[in-house]
Motif scaffolding. Sequence first.
Motif, PDB file in Angstrom:
ATOM      1  N   MET A   1       0.839  -1.193   0.000  1.00 43.28           N
ATOM      2  CA  MET A   1       0.000   0.000   0.000  1.00 43.28           C
ATOM      3  C   MET A   1       0.874   1.243   0.000  1.00 43.28           C
ATOM      4  N   LEU A   2       0.411   2.286  -0.696  1.00 40.01           N
ATOM      5  CA  LEU A   2       1.108   3.566  -0.678  1.00 40.01           C
ATOM      6  C   LEU A   2       0.656   4.363   0.541  1.00 40.01           C
ATOM      7  N   HIS A   3       1.609   5.002   1.202  1.00 35.62           N
ATOM      8  CA  HIS A   3       1.291   5.816   2.373  1.00 35.62           C
ATOM      9  C   HIS A   3       1.411   7.313   2.096  1.00 35.62           C
ATOM     10  N   THR A   4       2.199   7.663   1.070  1.00 36.99           N
ATOM     11  CA  THR A   4       2.431   9.076   0.782  1.00 36.99           C
ATOM     12  C   THR A   4       2.541   9.278  -0.724  1.00 36.99           C
ATOM     13  N   LEU A   5       1.918  10.340  -1.211  1.00 35.75           N
ATOM     14  CA  LEU A   5       2.076  10.778  -2.597  1.00 35.75           C
ATOM     15  C   LEU A   5       2.608  12.200  -2.557  1.00 35.75           C
ATOM     16  N   ALA A   6       3.707  12.465  -3.267  1.00 34.85           N
ATOM     17  CA  ALA A   6       4.331  13.792  -3.253  1.00 34.85           C
ATOM     18  C   ALA A   6       4.445  14.323  -4.677  1.00 34.85           C
ATOM     19  N   ILE A   7       4.003  15.564  -4.872  1.00 31.86           N
ATOM     20  CA  ILE A   7       4.068  16.223  -6.172  1.00 31.86           C
ATOM     21  C   ILE A   7       4.616  17.628  -5.963  1.00 31.86           C
ATOM     22  N   ALA A   8       5.539  18.054  -6.817  1.00 38.50           N
ATOM     23  CA  ALA A   8       6.092  19.407  -6.725  1.00 38.50           C
ATOM     24  C   ALA A   8       6.160  20.039  -8.102  1.00 38.50           C
ATOM     25  N   ASN A   9       5.583  21.238  -8.221  1.00 42.40           N
ATOM     26  CA  ASN A   9       5.660  22.080  -9.420  1.00 42.40           C
ATOM     27  C   ASN A   9       4.849  21.547 -10.593  1.00 42.40           C
ATOM     28  N   TYR A  10       3.803  20.785 -10.322  1.00 42.25           N
ATOM     29  CA  TYR A  10       2.887  20.371 -11.390  1.00 42.25           C
ATOM     30  C   TYR A  10       1.635  21.233 -11.311  1.00 42.25           C
ATOM     31  N   ARG A  11       1.501  22.151 -12.255  1.00 44.90           N
ATOM     32  CA  ARG A  11       0.358  23.061 -12.318  1.00 44.90           C
ATOM     33  C   ARG A  11       0.132  23.717 -10.957  1.00 44.90           C
ATOM     34  N   SER A  12      -1.037  23.513 -10.337  1.00 46.44           N
ATOM     35  CA  SER A  12      -1.303  24.197  -9.066  1.00 46.44           C
ATOM     36  C   SER A  12      -0.678  23.483  -7.870  1.00 46.44           C
ATOM     37  N   LEU A  13      -0.056  22.329  -8.104  1.00 49.17           N
ATOM     38  CA  LEU A  13       0.541  21.557  -7.016  1.00 49.17           C
ATOM     39  C   LEU A  13       1.994  21.992  -6.836  1.00 49.17           C
ATOM     40  N   ARG A  14       2.187  23.127  -6.185  1.00 52.53           N
ATOM     41  CA  ARG A  14       3.548  23.661  -6.033  1.00 52.53           C
ATOM     42  C   ARG A  14       4.388  22.771  -5.124  1.00 52.53           C
ATOM     43  N   GLU A  15       3.808  22.319  -4.039  1.00 49.96           N
ATOM     44  CA  GLU A  15       4.495  21.399  -3.132  1.00 49.96           C
ATOM     45  C   GLU A  15       3.423  20.724  -2.293  1.00 49.96           C
ATOM     46  N   LEU A  16       2.967  19.558  -2.743  1.00 48.87           N
ATOM     47  CA  LEU A  16       1.867  18.864  -2.083  1.00 48.87           C
ATOM     48  C   LEU A  16       2.329  17.475  -1.660  1.00 48.87           C
ATOM     49  N   VAL A  17       2.157  17.179  -0.379  1.00 47.83           N
ATOM     50  CA  VAL A  17       2.476  15.858   0.170  1.00 47.83           C
ATOM     51  C   VAL A  17       1.188  15.308   0.768  1.00 47.83           C
ATOM     52  N   VAL A  18       0.674  14.238   0.162  1.00 46.19           N
ATOM     53  CA  VAL A  18      -0.652  13.723   0.495  1.00 46.19           C
ATOM     54  C   VAL A  18      -0.530  12.421   1.281  1.00 46.19           C
ATOM     55  N   PRO A  19      -1.122  12.356   2.489  1.00 48.24           N
ATOM     56  CA  PRO A  19      -1.159  11.081   3.206  1.00 48.24           C
ATOM     57  C   PRO A  19      -2.236  10.183   2.607  1.00 48.24           C
ATOM     58  N   LEU A  20      -1.935   8.904   2.448  1.00 48.47           N
ATOM     59  CA  LEU A  20      -2.868   7.978   1.822  1.00 48.47           C
ATOM     60  C   LEU A  20      -3.196   6.827   2.767  1.00 48.47           C
ATOM     61  N   GLY A  21      -4.452   6.380   2.701  1.00 48.70           N
ATOM     62  CA  GLY A  21      -4.902   5.220   3.442  1.00 48.70           C
ATOM     63  C   GLY A  21      -5.416   4.167   2.482  1.00 48.70           C
ATOM     64  N   GLN A  22      -6.258   3.282   2.986  1.00 44.44           N
ATOM     65  CA  GLN A  22      -6.784   2.207   2.144  1.00 44.44           C
ATOM     66  C   GLN A  22      -7.844   2.718   1.174  1.00 44.44           C
ATOM     67  N   LEU A  23      -8.706   3.642   1.635  1.00 43.76           N
ATOM     68  CA  LEU A  23      -9.754   4.225   0.797  1.00 43.76           C
ATOM     69  C   LEU A  23      -9.678   5.728   0.937  1.00 43.76           C
TER      70      LEU A  23
END
Length: 387
Positions: A1-23
């Motif tokens: 399972m993924l626990h974290t998704l990180a995106i930087a400098n994609y359109r409006s996602l300048r620096e976004l770190v997203v916590p992930l769960g099962q749903l």
Amino acid sequence: MLHTLAIANYRSLRELVVPLGQLNVITGANGCGKSNLYRAFRLLSETALGGAVASIAREGGLPSVLWAGPESFAKSVRRGEHPVQGGPRRERVHLRMGFAGDDLSYAVDFGLPSPPFGSFGLDPEIKRECIWHGAVLRKANAVVERHGAIVSTRGERGRWDVIAQHVPAYDSLLTHVADPRIAPEVLLLRESIRSWRFYDHFRADTDAPARQIQVGTRTPALSHDGRDVAAALQTLREIGDGARLDEAVEDAFPGARIEVTVKDGRFGIEFRQHGLLRPLSQAELSDGTLRYLLWIAALLTPRPPELMVLNEPETSLHPDLMPALARLIENASERSQILVVSHSTRLIAALEPCKQSEPIRLYKDLGETHIEGQGRLDAPPWHWPER
């Protein structure tokens, strides 16, 4: 399972770190960045298929997908005391994406080519890639690294060994390094990412592939456009949970049932409903009914993937179908990690009671997407590989 998704400098996602769960349920107002998050996640998956650079080109090239605001905001700008202004660039141009999983984690850094540019001066290049064990990248837990065209793996006694020296700048190491003896982590990660499934706006118009009778083969995983829905439903009935298929149809359309017809190897759908003298073919179904059958085929798959991403599954569905759709999604989350991007209040409300549901509400401030309620110290820990 993924626990974290990180995106930087994609359109409006300048620096976004997203916590992930099962749903995971991604929601927010129109224009807050939900679609950007979905597209960035899908772009990340393209690295394992060798199509990330081409996908960026289809979106207008790297300059078009990059964050369009300043590198940082002064406190006075956030307070509204001064206008937003740009300045000389201090950082290199980069688009970075990555995730942290149960075992293996991965990050990739795209940038512009170094001079001389030649004819492909705006063609993005992969500058850096890294695979590591655990949630947070450190020198001690990195196992595979790429610097430019050179790929190295950690060998015995922590020594780094070069395993590839001429990886093209437009290709990921995931598509060029696959020897299980030298770098088994690359092979495992690549196959894991390739198993992800993305479903985005099934077509239901008159010429939609899902309305056409198709030659059928065993289909344990519905295609992204749903063209093989009849074969997928029949496969589900034969090697999956046929009883659950019937229950899902009954749950959404009381008194109805579906049958798959086979003639000369071509598969079609017959939808039988109480009160009708004859069944309806897939060409006759309403948009909402057809789309719901597509979601049944996708979510009850007899071969569940590690991750399934659903973009606005409520499209064309009547609000009364949201509880039934939520039950389908909850059931699927018992076998796969699920990420739902939605702005349907009925669907979101129906998913909230799910034990494993993780609501993630996005909002936008000064053109930048944030997670509601997430402060600087609340985001999951994340470190990007340095160039």
